[in-house]
Write an enzyme that holds these catalytic residues in place. Structure first.
Site, PDB file in Angstrom:
ATOM      1  N   GLY A 107      95.422  94.017  -0.507  1.00 41.47           N
ATOM      2  CA  GLY A 107      94.959  93.787  -2.242  1.00 41.47           C
ATOM      3  C   GLY A 107      94.552  95.120  -2.789  1.00 41.47           C
ATOM      4  CB  SER A 162      99.373  95.865   9.913  1.00 40.93           C
ATOM      5  OG  SER A 162      99.609  96.711   8.743  1.00 40.93           O
ATOM      6  N   GLY A 207      98.341  95.988   6.337  1.00 46.09           N
ATOM      7  CA  GLY A 207      97.360  96.788   5.610  1.00 46.09           C
ATOM      8  C   GLY A 207      97.819  97.831   4.837  1.00 46.09           C
ATOM      9  CB  SER A 208      96.697 100.421   2.434  1.00 46.69           C
ATOM     10  OG  SER A 208      95.412 100.792   3.246  1.00 46.69           O
ATOM     11  CG  HIS A 253     100.030  89.180  -0.247  1.00 45.29           C
ATOM     12  ND1 HIS A 253      98.952  89.612  -0.854  1.00 45.29           N
ATOM     13  CD2 HIS A 253     101.090  90.135  -0.655  1.00 45.29           C
ATOM     14  CE1 HIS A 253      99.154  90.277  -1.759  1.00 45.29           C
ATOM     15  NE2 HIS A 253     100.530  90.806  -1.745  1.00 45.29           N
TER      16      HIS A 253
END
Lengths: 483, 137
Positions: free
Chosen positions: A409, A387, A381-382, A406
């Site tokens: 985004g 994640s 994740g960010s 992936h």
């Protein structure tokens, strides 16, 4: 610009831009997204870039776009395209400059409760052992001859040097070594850039992150991977560094002439390509594989450094501080694979740019322990958000050339992120949430702020809804080293 | 607002960096693109002795020249830690001869991976040339 009314709804999670949308399209584009995610990307040029990708000679099936899609260059990020082997083309712009950028997941038997008191020391140790940031060089000094061995052998080279175990290699896509790499197809300049950088993280969105296994969704798959709720794990996200960047730069330039020679008409020069069976196509494939192997070795050396950090912090304090590998995946690569199209096995070159291979259960490419569950898929994740660990499915084999998303985004430009977010404030905010941060640059940190990304949970719900991946575990970040 | 005859500005791009550059002629366009690239990466150069790097690049069109010239500067940036803020350029047919003057980086915020050809087109506009360049970061 592609508009919503140009799209045909296949399901709640899949949409089509028909071949009739533009005269030069050779195949349709299929987008895996909810209507909400789709509306978000209508503001940038992702779909236009997907339509451009659908003009490449030799395409089979559909061009696919994953729900974490966003505008890139040439292909959109999140794009997947398969061309018939050997007469179809290979396009460096469909793979990207950071060849074999990917993610590695290492797991431990250390619970969050046991490790919490040491997390500050751990993030400092990871920052110390794993060189990161703009222009950083690694601790390995190698000759050009030695680099050629890395190009040919990838993670096998690291095994010989004592940086890896057999289990690490078994649990790496392609065993950490793509066959067919030829260092003679790599420029002197690329080698010059690659020699000092092995074992470095780089900058941008690359990171090393310590997470806690927050939630398990598939006990059987999590058990096979050794993931236990509440335990610490480590993600490493990076690629082939300046070595891969230079190889892509060299071949995008060289292929500008090749498209003229082969009479290929393209809507964007970044999509330059050459037939896989041409001299130019073969040379690029052989050079790209060198970068792929370099990247596998790079993440392996970084895994070795992460282990050194764990040893320094936990040895003598906890009985078992070892990190074992769950899996290592690539999300920027061109690979020769066989897929069933219209009921027949067809050999193709699958371009994945910001998309992860997600092979289903029973795929011969998987190690024995993952045969029954499918290939682990790692979706970071960010910073500050979850994640995910997923697995590939039979549906992903049928609908997406064994591919899935992936990451989260991006949804906000770097410029806007820097205007809206101050790096030092973001760091304070994340630390107040219990996420320790080490970052090379505050401006760089601001650009990677969580609000610049889509909601990773929504992206994951979409690929699961579409059937092209299945949930195994959700990870929660507790420490991040950013380049 | 009246625009300078040569310059650059950042354009919104979701993931990478996009720069719009304009100038009366190709050589000035190359210089402005280089200045813009170093500006985007947050390069701060040292006040110490100035250094010069001389190089040549060849390309069949202005877009190719632009990518090759900027890529060459990135190479010196990564390999030697050098940034540049002054350029003397001359064009001999398809060959660009460049003298780049600068100094070591004191700090650099962001790493540029590559200069792309994405939608790259040097266009004739009233008053000169205009181009948009996407950098992979």
């Amino acid at each position: 610009m592609v508009a919503l009314q140009d799209l045909k709804r296949i399901s709640d999670y899949e949409w089509e831009i028909p071949k009739s949308y533009r005269e030069d399209m050779r195949v349709p584009v299929h987008i895996f997204a909810t209507k909400r995610l789709l509306e978000k990307v209508m503001t940038d040029r992702s779909l236009e870039q997907a339509v451009n990708s659908a003009t490449l000679p030799g395409l089979v099936g559909n061009v696919l776009v994953m729900p974490d899609m966003h505008q890139g260059y040439g292909f959109p990020i999140g794009g997947v395209a398969a061309t018939r082997y050997p007469e179809g083309v290979i396009s460096p712009g469909g793979i990207g400059y950071d060849i074999n950028c990917g993610v590695r997941l290492l797991a431990s038997e250390i619970s969050f409760e046991e490790g919490e008191a040491y997390l500050d020391d751990l993030v400092s140790a990871l920052d110390y052992f794993c060189p990161s940031g703009v222009g950083k060089k690694g601790s390995i000094r190698m000759s050009e001859k030695e680099l050629d061995r890395v190009c040919r052998d990838g993670s096998r080279w690291t095994l010989k040097q004592g940086y890896a175990s057999e289990m690490d290699l078994r649990r790496t896509e392609e065993g950490g070594c793509v066959e067919g790499a030829d260092p003679s197809k790599v420029s002197k300049r690329a080698k010059e850039r690659g020699r000092p950088q092995l074992g470095t993280l780089g900058a941008g969105n690359h990171f090393i992150e310590v997470d806690v296994v927050d939630q398990i969704f598939d006990q059987r798959a999590a058990g096979a991977m050794g993931l236990k709720p509440g335990n610490l794990v480590v993600q490493i996200h990076c690629g082939s560094r300046g070595f891969g960047h230079q190889i892509c730069t060299d071949y995008v330039k060289e292929l500008q002439g090749a498209v003229r020679r082969y009479g290929i008409q393209l809507p964007d020069r970044e999509l330059v390509c050459a037939p896989l069976n041409s001299t130019e196509g073969k040379s690029y494939l052989a050079a790209m594989r060198c970068a792929a192997n370099y990247a596998f070795a790079n993440r392996q050396v970084l895994a070795h450094h992460a282990r050194q950090a764990f040893e320094q912090v936990f040895a003598g304090k906890l009985p078992n501080w070892h990190l074992f590998q769950v899996y290592d995946i690539t999300h920027n690569m061109g690979k020769i694979e066989t897929h069933v199209i219209d009921g027949k096995p067809v050999k193709v070159c699958v371009h994945r740019k910001g998309a992860t291979r997600a092979f289903g259960p029973g795929s011969p490419e998987l190690p024995a322990e993952y045969q029954a569950i499918g290939q682990p898929v790692l979706v970071p994740g960010s910073m500050g958000t979850a994640s995910w660990v997923l697995v590939g499915t039979e549906t992903s084999m049928q609908r997406s050339f064994g591919s899935t998303c992936h990451g989260a985004g991006r949804v906000m430009s770097r410029r806007k992120a820097k205007k809206q977010v101050r790096g030092d404030k973001l760091r304070q905010q994340l630390e107040s949430q219990g996420i320790r941060i080490r970052a090379g640059s505050m401006a760089g940190l601001a650009e990677e702020a969580p609000q610049a990304y889509k909601d990773v949970d929504e992206v994951v719900e979409t690929v699961v809804g579409a059937g092209i991946a299945s949930k195994v575990a959700r990870l929660r970040p507790v420490a991040v080293v950013k380049g | 607002m009246k625009r300078e005859i040569a310059g650059f500005r950042e354009i919104e791009h979701t993931a990478d960096w996009e720069l719009e550059v304009w100038a009366p002629d190709i050589l000035e366009l190359l210089k402005q693109a280089a200045l813009g690239m170093f500006f985007l990466s947050g390069a701060q150069l040292s006040d110490g002795p100035r250094l010069t790097r001389e190089f040549e690049v060849t390309a069949i069109d202005p877009e190719g020249l632009l990518v090759s010239f900027l890529s060459e500067l990135l190479y010196y940036g990564e390999g030697e830690g050098l940034g540049f803020d002054h350029f003397e350029l001359s064009l001999d047919g398809e060959k660009l001869c460049a003298q780049a003057k600068g100094a070591p980086f004191v700090s650099l915020d962001k790493e540029i991976k590559a200069v792309t050809y994405h939608n790259l087109e040097v266009r004739d506009e009233p008053g000169g040339l205009l181009v948009r360049i996407v950098f992979d970061v």
